[in-house]
Design an enzyme around this catalytic site. Structure first.
Site, PDB file in Angstrom:
ATOM      1  N   HIS A   7       2.127  11.091   5.883  1.00  0.00           N
ATOM      2  CA  HIS A   7       2.086  10.152   4.747  1.00  0.00           C
ATOM      3  C   HIS A   7       1.460  10.825   3.534  1.00  0.00           C
ATOM      4  O   HIS A   7       2.003  10.757   2.421  1.00  0.00           O
ATOM      5  CB  HIS A   7       1.282   8.909   5.143  1.00  0.00           C
ATOM      6  N   GLU A   8       0.324  11.481   3.756  1.00  0.00           N
ATOM      7  CA  GLU A   8      -0.347  12.144   2.635  1.00  0.00           C
ATOM      8  C   GLU A   8       0.439  13.352   2.142  1.00  0.00           C
ATOM      9  O   GLU A   8       0.410  13.675   0.954  1.00  0.00           O
ATOM     10  CB  GLU A   8      -1.766  12.547   3.039  1.00  0.00           C
ATOM     11  N   HIS A  47       2.778  12.354  -0.474  1.00  0.00           N
ATOM     12  CA  HIS A  47       2.188  12.297  -1.820  1.00  0.00           C
ATOM     13  C   HIS A  47       1.930  13.697  -2.361  1.00  0.00           C
ATOM     14  O   HIS A  47       2.151  13.978  -3.544  1.00  0.00           O
ATOM     15  CB  HIS A  47       0.858  11.536  -1.790  1.00  0.00           C
TER      16      HIS A  47
END
Length: 438
Positions: A24-25, A28
């Protein structure tokens, strides 16, 4: 041994959760770096730092509590102007947020800040995390249904009933006046493999069942493979009242929640259960269905949390399809791993749990409220609307949206999320959902 399996299921889910958070990170991190934003930290977990290493300008590491993660991007919001001491709690919160934001803007890198990106790039950066979870969910579900397969009736016959009994009958033996089943009369044997029914090739028992149910009173040619050779039999389904089942053998429920019973063709044979691989389109479809189900749950989340709280106080039974905390997911994973079932069955359920967890991360982070990713997307879109409006009427570009003004609302949202998480955590400890009763 059961204890080790239980712990193994929990460890599997913790590793899967860590991987999901990490990716998920990354969702980003990659577009942020691609667009030139300075990223100071990439961290998995919260609390005290366990380990970290600086590579280039970014510090990568792990923290004590594996309940989330974050990346620290330079200048999420516009730099603040000089101001005197803040008066009042909310103003102090806003000023603290501005000060923390200012600290991320490194000297000489003032042009490498997030808030200066075009709106579409900011949206991509913030949606990158949830989309990574959705992609991971699609991959997991595809491996589950197309690689391992869905457990359903195969074309191998497991049993042949001797007589026709009424639907719902609990009798275990045939009476003298009970009519023989068409399958028994036709000479079908356990171990036979269905090749075709009524001239139609079949690859699952569900396909054979559909043909039989649609042909009461009609004689069908039934080709089976027995001892390596094909044999053609004739079978005439009788009309009988039967509970309609799906491909996995589970009863189909009507609008009233009761099993659907219809008069259909019946021959009296049962199939061996096995994993049947599905087409590659089934994985994305399963992910989409799960997104719709989780989205519906999110829309009614306050009511569901209230119900969980009531069950915690009263000791009532939890909704097995209701929300869970990380502890609840871990407990379910432990139960699945320790149950008395084939290893592949247990692994399939664990994969399904992990896929559903990633869908939940995807949907939950799209909620359009700060501090969630969806809230940052809304801020970027609002900034774009203001700029487009000014351009339309030939006005000077407005100042970038200062989302630090929303810090009081963000604190309220975060407090509610923590409170809901605490209710779920307590319920999962003291009144957990049990898959197998007990």
């Amino acid at each position: 041994m059961d204890v080790l399996l239980y712990l193994g299921g929990i460890v599997f889910m913790l590793i899967g959760l860590g991987l999901s958070i990490g990716l998920h990170e990354v969702g980003h991190l990659l577009p942020a770096k691609l667009f030139g934003v300075r990223v100071g930290q990439y961290m998995i977990g919260f609390g005290p730092r366990l380990w970290s290493k600086r590579i280039g300008e970014t510090e990568y590491g792990f923290k004590l509590l594996p309940l989330g993660g974050f990346i620290s991007m330079s200048g999420m919001y516009p730099a603040s102007t000089a101001a005197g001491p803040a008066k009042g709690l909310f103003r102090a919160l806003v000023q603290d947020a501005r000060s923390a934001n200012d600290e991320t803007i490194a000297a000489g890198a003032e042009d490498r800040v997030f808030y200066r990106l075009p709106v579409w790039k900011r949206v991509i950066v913030m949606l990158g995390g949830p989309l990574m979870n959705l992609i991971l969910a699609v991959v997991i579900f595809t491996v589950l249904v197309s690689g391992i397969g869905v457990q359903q009736g195969t074309t191998t016959i497991a049993s042949v009933n001797e007589c026709v009994l009424p639907a719902g009958s609990t009798a275990t033996e045939c009476a003298a006046d009970d009519p023989a089943t068409p399958a028994a009369e036709a000479g079908i044997r356990p171990g036979d493999v269905l090749v075709s029914v009524g001239g139609q090739s079949v690859s699952t028992f569900a396909e054979a069942t559909a043909i039989v149910q649609a042909a009461p009173g009609k004689t069908l040619d039934l080709v089976v493979r027995r001892d390596g050779a094909e044999k053609t039999l004739s079978i005439t389904p009788v009309e009988a009242e039967r509970t309609i089942t799906d491909a996995s053998g589970q009863p189909v429920l009507g609008d009233d929640g009761e099993p659907v019973v219809k008069d259909v063709g019946y021959v009296g044979m049962g199939a061996q259960m096995g994993f049947v691989q599905q087409p590659f389109s089934a994985g994305p479809q399963m992910a989409g269905d799960t997104v719709a189900r989780v989205g519906s749950m999110i829309l009614t989340l306050p009511v569901r949390i209230w119900d969980v709280g009531v069950s915690l106080v009263t000791g009532g039974e939890r909704d097995p399809n209701g929300p869970l905390s990380v502890v609840g997911v871990g407990r379910l994973a432990g139960e699945v791993a320790a149950t008395d079932a084939p290893v592949l069955n247990r692994f399939s359920v664990l994969l399904s749990l992990l896929g559903s967890l990633n869908v939940a991360l995807f949907v939950f982070n799209l909620i359009p409220l700060l501090p969630l990713d969806g809230g940052h997307v809304v801020v970027a879109l609002w900034d774009g609307i203001r700029r487009a409006w000014a351009k339309l009427f030939r006005r000077p570009p407005p100042a970038p949206v200062d989302a630090t003004r929303l810090v009081p609302l963000t604190v309220v949202v975060a407090t509610l999320l923590i409170a809901m998480g605490a209710v779920l955590l307590l319920a999962d400890v003291f009144n957990p959902v049990k898959l197998f009763g007990g």
